[in-house]
Design an enzyme around this catalytic site. Sequence first.
Site, mmCIF file in Angstrom:
data_model
loop_
_atom_site.group_PDB
_atom_site.id
_atom_site.type_symbol
_atom_site.label_atom_id
_atom_site.label_comp_id
_atom_site.label_asym_id
_atom_site.label_seq_id
_atom_site.Cartn_x
_atom_site.Cartn_y
_atom_site.Cartn_z
ATOM 1 N N ASP A 326 -25.566 33.793 25.105
ATOM 2 C CA ASP A 326 -24.901 32.836 24.227
ATOM 3 C C ASP A 326 -25.700 31.549 24.262
ATOM 4 O OD1 ASP A 326 -24.285 31.976 26.715
ATOM 5 O OD2 ASP A 326 -22.115 32.032 26.464
ATOM 6 N N ASN A 707 -44.665 61.047 55.995
ATOM 7 C CA ASN A 707 -44.060 62.316 56.413
ATOM 8 C C ASN A 707 -44.893 63.510 55.989
ATOM 9 O OD1 ASN A 707 -42.093 60.800 57.476
ATOM 10 N ND2 ASN A 707 -40.534 61.295 55.963
HETATM 11 P P1 ADP Z 1 -20.418 28.805 21.670
HETATM 12 O O1 ADP Z 1 -20.075 28.398 23.057
HETATM 13 O O2 ADP Z 1 -21.486 29.844 21.604
HETATM 14 O O3 ADP Z 1 -20.729 27.647 20.762
HETATM 15 P P2 ADP Z 1 -17.556 29.214 21.266
HETATM 16 O O4 ADP Z 1 -16.857 30.479 20.863
HETATM 17 O O5 ADP Z 1 -17.280 28.651 22.606
HETATM 18 O O6 ADP Z 1 -19.120 29.514 21.072
HETATM 19 O O7 ADP Z 1 -17.209 28.090 20.217
HETATM 20 C C1 ADP Z 1 -17.194 28.357 18.834
HETATM 21 C C2 ADP Z 1 -16.992 27.095 18.035
HETATM 22 O O8 ADP Z 1 -15.686 26.585 18.262
HETATM 23 C C3 ADP Z 1 -17.924 25.965 18.407
HETATM 24 O O9 ADP Z 1 -19.104 26.002 17.673
HETATM 25 C C4 ADP Z 1 -17.116 24.726 18.078
HETATM 26 O O10 ADP Z 1 -17.247 24.404 16.712
HETATM 27 C C5 ADP Z 1 -15.702 25.163 18.342
HETATM 28 N N1 ADP Z 1 -15.238 24.767 19.674
HETATM 29 C C6 ADP Z 1 -15.755 25.127 20.863
HETATM 30 N N2 ADP Z 1 -15.078 24.617 21.888
HETATM 31 C C7 ADP Z 1 -14.079 23.880 21.336
HETATM 32 C C8 ADP Z 1 -12.996 23.073 21.847
HETATM 33 N N3 ADP Z 1 -12.796 22.947 23.153
HETATM 34 N N4 ADP Z 1 -12.176 22.469 20.974
HETATM 35 C C9 ADP Z 1 -12.363 22.628 19.664
HETATM 36 N N5 ADP Z 1 -13.325 23.339 19.098
HETATM 37 C C10 ADP Z 1 -14.193 23.971 19.914
#
Ligand code: ADP
Length: 921
Positions: A326, A707
């Site tokens: 990731d 061996n």
């Molecule tokens: P990655 O870690 O690969 O970016 P995630 O599935 O963790 O993938 O996150 C997907 C998307 O969700 C992110 O690109 C961001 O836009 C949003 N996101 C991630 N974390 C948060 C959070 N804590 N609150 C709100 N939106 C989030």
Amino acid sequence: MDSYSKSVQELVSDFQTSVETGLTEQESINRLNKYGANLIQKTSHRSGFQVFLEQFKNLLVILLIFAAALSFFLQSYRDGVILLLIVFFNALVGFYQDWKSENILASLKSLIIEKCCVLRSGNKIEIPSSALVPGDVVFLYEGDGVPADIRLIDSSGLSANEFILTGESQPREKSHQTIQTTGLSISEQDNCVFMGTSIAKGEAKGIVISTGMKTELGKIAAASLTIDTGLTPLQRELNSVGKKITYITLLLAAILFAGRLLYGEHYESAIMFAIGVAAAMVPEGLPAQISVSLALGVARLAKNNAIVKNLSSVETLGAATVIASDKTGTITKNEMTIIHCHFNGNDYTITGIGYEPKGQILDIDGNVIEKNNLGDDKVFFLDGFLASTGKANPPDKYHPDWYPIGDPTECAFTPLIMKGGYSSDVIEKEYPKVQSFPFDSFRKRISIIREHKGKYISFVKGSIESILEKADKIMLHGKVKNLTQQERENYLNISKVQASNAHRIIATAYRDLPLKKEPYTIQDAEEHLIFAGFVTMIDPPHEEVRQAIQTAYEAGMKIIMITGDNEITAKAIANLTGICNEDGNLPDLISENELKKMSNDQLNASFGKRSLIFSRVSPDEKLRIVSLLKEKGEIVAVTGDGVNDTLSLKRSDIGVAMGKHGSKVAQEAANMVLLDDNFSTIVLAIKEGRTIYINLKKIVLANLIGNTAELTCILIGFAGAFMGYPLVLMPVHILLIDLIGNMLPLLMVTFDPTEKDVMKQAPRKLGEMLNRRSLFVIIYSGIFKGLFSFAAYFQSYNHHLGDAFRHEKAVTVTMISLIVCQFVNIFSIRTSKSIFTGYFFSNKNLFLGVGLSTVFMLIVSYTFALNVLLHTGPLSAIDWLYILTGALVYLFFLEGMKVFSTRRSLMLKSKKMKTSSNAES
Ligand code: ADP
Ligand code: MG
């Protein structure tokens, strides 16, 4: 009365604590002194004595004990005692190795420092779980490990994985309601969670009721700490080879025994002969050597920040062909800083980096903006913070700098509002939390409902697509109006420009809610939102990643980026870190929408190139990608950090979890944990894995060659017996050869450094150690070694005609010749290139090992007492001449074979290439 049937008031008074402020710092120190650290004392599941006894569960040892018994029976007490001593010594060495590898593995788990979130003197802070005491008020979130036995006092949507305690594989729902019944078993205490289990979903607050060895886990002692030492594929392969060898050995020994009896020999010496044959063939030291070198490899990986949880992963690691990583937190640092905001139609720049609230908010003309002159923009300013569970905290006893508690994407909002002059604590009090719907990678949103001045408001944030999808109004210049299609597209476009600089975009929105008796639903919280704007965060890549990606490509691996982030950010990061195809172009990018439409065959076809990017991927599609790659026969290393990644981590060949920011649940599902959350550590670990495997292969081959040589010697000796030559080797000598010639030097081979070109070769295939090529090497090296040693015996025996110790001397010559040739063999097998290179001197330990072995060898030959005990004799100069000449010729023979076989394989390769290019044209 049990804690689960008490009311919160009763608990609070029992534990002398407070639900609002927790324990004071001073009180926690007092209690820590009183109750001790919150740790489970490791009790090994095997006692030292047990490990020692296990050394005798070995065919060779049994044979030798039998031989000793026979010696006693025939009243040759001296031989009997010697045999027993050697058996004992052998067991001691085996014990030491076993014990050592077990301890190395046990010590590693503690490198992953467990942390938890507690309330102390009214502040929510993060502490190491070991500092937790009864009465502490703790917070638990999805993916957390439960750090102690805890009675819940507040919870929402909570369920826990309790497999480790109850054997139940489905998560169990938990709530904080007091239970009236008594006499409940652990699995029925639904308002308690227990140490060693983990939170599958939801969040909660609770009071610690017991810590350390007083917990349920402590009572059943350390179940969670036993490391899976299950057999690795290699060990299984060798075990089955070992079994075959054993059967052949027994058969051969029986035939030879009968042969010698028929020849008219006394049964005593015939039995000794047969046992000698068996001893020669059984690779008795091998299993211990393999586990030690795997364990040492694991320790070396740990030094490089990679904790491997089971031995077999070390082996698999070296064979990895694909890294599916990731982006956030592995390729990038996951240290989010908000650098830009756009809301209410205005743009702001934010200065200062990291979680420390030092910096300013500047408007487009460069004016410093404070909460007093924010005006209508205030609502946005706080929105993101109010839609977060994570928070940045000031430095404390355990942290020298400002640090995040929770998801970095959320914690970045704390310094933002503080730079605007707000106090995060005050804001949290002004907007108390009522309910929340945590972030997940499917919705890509989080919403928190809060109360403010008698009104209920839902604060939402998430990826810009996911927010625009749910918003139908917008806050613009202080007024709420309908959001037009045009505006939607505008916002997507603006955010795309930002994202192309490798930035992360988080949009925010909110909604006023009507008062309601029953709890709000997720629809209440996340439909008909008012769009407030978005923030831009930077998340720089780890510095080492670029080089690591280059190395991975050179090593013939594919790199696939699977991210939940949008395609533009994903591409920008790929660009920054050098993820590209062979032609230097950016890899193909497949978004979740395209992915959903693709059939498995179509997806398979896209795996051809060396890199690929998947954007906006949800966990179940990630699982599909991993499954397909595995079906294609790839050995896949997959990274993941969240609860949702568990399935992918388990499905992969090597699941990699993050040690710093990753959830406990992911760590448990993974085979490897990265202490520094850094992609380049995976590549380092793969390199280590390859080195470990190569060194193991050397050890296995050298053992089997040894061996084969011993057997060859004995068999020729058998023929020699018909011409009146006495036994070439006795069982004792075979053991001595293995103890002196193999044990120490081969252990040292474990320290062989990585050869320069390991990461320039394509990944090896799994389970290929004893392929036809290695069998060929074993046979020719073994037989020739045996021949040279027998030649030395023959020369020496004839030379010492008339000497009273003629036989003893000749036997010693055979023994030493086999040992010296084994040294030659070890040095030669260490590298596939010529022995006469810098690599020869690269392992000081090996010289130490060989040096010590040489000393032992000389002692056995030149001390009178040992001569008497072991039937050996002092060698004369001419004996050494025979031995060393043999060894020298053997060396040139081995090196010659190397040149020959490299030429041959090169020729085969070019032939193959010619035929394939012919086929193409
Ligand atoms: P990655 O870690 O690969 O970016 P995630 O599935 O963790 O993938 O996150 C997907 C998307 O969700 C992110 O690109 C961001 O836009 C949003 N996101 C991630 N974390 C948060 C959070 N804590 N609150 C709100 N939106 C989030
Ligand atoms: Mg993430």
